[in-house]
Write a protein that holds these residues in place. Structure first.
Motif, mmCIF file in Angstrom:
data_model
loop_
_atom_site.group_PDB
_atom_site.id
_atom_site.type_symbol
_atom_site.label_atom_id
_atom_site.label_comp_id
_atom_site.label_asym_id
_atom_site.label_seq_id
_atom_site.Cartn_x
_atom_site.Cartn_y
_atom_site.Cartn_z
ATOM 1 N N UNK A 216 -31.842 15.867 28.828
ATOM 2 C CA UNK A 216 -31.767 16.787 27.690
ATOM 3 C C UNK A 216 -31.295 18.174 28.067
ATOM 4 N N UNK A 217 -30.797 18.354 29.287
ATOM 5 C CA UNK A 217 -30.309 19.657 29.733
ATOM 6 C C UNK A 217 -28.998 20.020 29.043
ATOM 7 N N UNK A 218 -28.657 21.301 28.965
ATOM 8 C CA UNK A 218 -27.387 21.697 28.358
ATOM 9 C C UNK A 218 -26.206 21.079 29.102
ATOM 10 N N UNK A 219 -25.220 20.624 28.332
ATOM 11 C CA UNK A 219 -23.973 20.006 28.815
ATOM 12 C C UNK A 219 -24.189 18.660 29.496
ATOM 13 N N UNK A 220 -25.403 18.146 29.488
ATOM 14 C CA UNK A 220 -25.665 16.849 30.124
ATOM 15 C C UNK A 220 -25.093 15.726 29.260
ATOM 16 N N UNK A 221 -24.516 14.722 29.902
ATOM 17 C CA UNK A 221 -23.978 13.587 29.161
ATOM 18 C C UNK A 221 -24.272 12.281 29.909
ATOM 19 N N UNK A 222 -23.931 11.179 29.276
ATOM 20 C CA UNK A 222 -24.238 9.864 29.833
ATOM 21 C C UNK A 222 -23.590 9.646 31.198
ATOM 22 N N UNK A 223 -22.343 9.981 31.301
ATOM 23 C CA UNK A 223 -21.618 9.745 32.551
ATOM 24 C C UNK A 223 -22.260 10.509 33.711
ATOM 25 N N UNK A 224 -22.571 11.780 33.464
ATOM 26 C CA UNK A 224 -23.175 12.589 34.511
ATOM 27 C C UNK A 224 -24.553 12.084 34.903
#
Length: 455
Positions: A216-224
């Motif tokens: 849930x961190x800012x700019x976090x996404x599935x790929x990362x």
């Protein structure tokens, strides 16, 4: 995730306490708390428990060289390492004040260094601190000593000095390996730094290594996140804390470096949780309580399996002590019968210590009802079940039973006349289940948001 689970996640994703204590801090009754009452509570709890289980110590080391903008801890940002020695002297003075309350030599069952950044301090100063604590105490034969560390500044010297003092558990704050996420949260460490510290710790003899990861961190996404999890799987820490980012900028202004627009949507955050959880289970980790995972060989897994799992202000632990003494600025102590928090600013803390006063400034004395509710919440958090006397509970807490009925209808719990069992689905909603027991919150619902979202 099944469609029903998605519906449930949306329904129960509401502001809920994390229940590291009950009552939760916003509902502490400050009017009943005084420093003498706290001291009496410590004396009583120590007499009851020291000879049997021993006591726990938490030492807050608040200094960091830079601010991690996601962080909700009490910190002091500085590059001036001249602050180390005066602070250690103050902590040892505070410990001396507690020693005056004890009727015999304290037995240390659990000791944890948190922060801030404990490895901000030099190995020599950490040795001075721990040696000063243990000089007038006796480690329990089953003592667990642990510390939190920043991978970017943890040296072989830190690891060796603390190992020689009895530390066997290490917790590394990683959060995410995605460079974009690391930049916006101002938390920088490389995979190689993590690998080096992990390998050094294992070669020295540390028996349990934990990684902290956040979704849930800012700019976090599935790929990362998937990439982060795959790296972690290769390093194979013994334990993993995988928990939700708590966005509370009204409490922590550092979180205003980014906005809600930078955060994953509730649906995206829910997917991040499910993805991470699924990967950890596929790697062979077992889910422990709430937000924690452990390999089957780790003691935390054995503690849950054997019904010994406990939870306090330091998190989940296999050690169960009645008295937890918190030392250092902002630390929280727990005598089981009362809570107390130290003053939150370094200047106030040092001033009170130098005046020879315990630096507590607020707390709560638990009522009989508080103690009953506290036991239920602990059992739910640690054992996923709780029990009660059917006739008495129906009379004393009928509103709790009513609040649990919709959760049973949604398949989160199974209710019987004399207790509650959390279902497999319900394990994702432990905070919501505990909320049903929170009589203080329901009696005085907050007008503004006090707590982070459940997911």
């Amino acid at each position: 995730m099944q469609q029903n689970d998605k519906t449930l996640a949306g329904k129960y994703n509401v502001p809920v306490p994390r229940y590291t204590s009950y009552p939760t801090m916003p509902y502490w009754d400050l009017n009943t708390f005084t420093r003498p009452r706290w001291e009496d509570s410590v004396k009583f709890s120590f007499r009851e428990s020291n000879a049997g289980s021993g006591i726990s110590l938490y030492i807050h080391l608040p200094f960091c060289e830079s601010l991690c903008t996601y962080c909700g801890c009490n910190t002091r940002i500085t590059k001036n390492h001249g602050v180390e020695e005066p602070y250690i002297a103050a902590v040892l003075k505070e410990w001396a004040l507690y020693l005056q309350l004890f009727a015999e030599v304290p037995v240390i069952r659990e000791l944890h260094l948190g922060g801030g950044t404990p490895t901000f301090f030099s190995p020599e100063n950490l040795q001075r601190l721990i040696s000063g604590i243990l000089k007038d105490a006796r480690p329990h034969p089953l003592a667990e000593f642990s510390f939190e560390a920043h991978p970017a500044n943890t040296s072989a010297g830190h690891l060796q000095v603390l190992f020689d003092l009895g530390f066997r558990r290490l917790s590394l704050g990683i959060q995410d390996f995605d460079p974009r996420v690391q930049f916006i949260i101002n938390r920088h460490q490389t995979v190689e730094q993590i690998r080096l510290v992990t390998e050094q710790a294992r070669s020295i003899g540390y028996t349990s290594i934990n990684y902290d990861l956040i979704y849930g961190l800012p700019l976090q996404n599935q790929e990362g996140l998937i990439n982060t999890m795959n790296i972690v799987a290769g390093l194979k820490p013994d334990r993993i804390a995988f928990y939700s980012y708590a966005h509370v900028p009204w409490i922590k202004p550092g979180q205003r470096r980014f906005t809600e627009a930078d955060l994953p949507s509730p649906e995206q955050k829910e997917k991040l949780q499910e993805t991470g959880r699924g990967l950890l289970l596929s790697y062979g980790y077992r889910e422990i309580g709430m937000d924690h995972f452990a390999l089957p060989a780790d003691e935390l897994f054995a503690a849950e399996r054997d019904g010994r799992l406990h939870r306090n202000f330091m998190g989940y632990t296999e050690q169960h002590t009645q008295l937890l003494v918190g030392l250092g600025v902002s630390s929280i102590s727990d005598s089981w019968y009362a809570f107390a928090q130290n003053v939150k600013t370094l200047e106030e803390y040092l001033a009170m210590i130098n005046e020879g006063e315990l630096p507590v400034f607020k707390g709560h004395v638990l009522s009989d009802e508080d103690l009953q509710i506290r036991c239920h919440i602990l059992d739910i958090m640690c054992k996923q079940h709780t029990g009660w006397d059917a006739e008495l509970f129906a009379v004393e807490f009928p509103e709790v039973l009513k609040r649990l009925e919709p959760l049973e209808a949604d398949g989160l719990v199974n209710l019987s006349a004399d207790g509650l069992q959390v279902t497999e689905t319900g394990k994702r909603f432990l905070r919501n289940i505990c909320l049903c027991f929170d009589t203080r919150l329901w009696a005085d619902k907050p007008a503004t948001q006090l707590f982070s979202m459940a997911i």
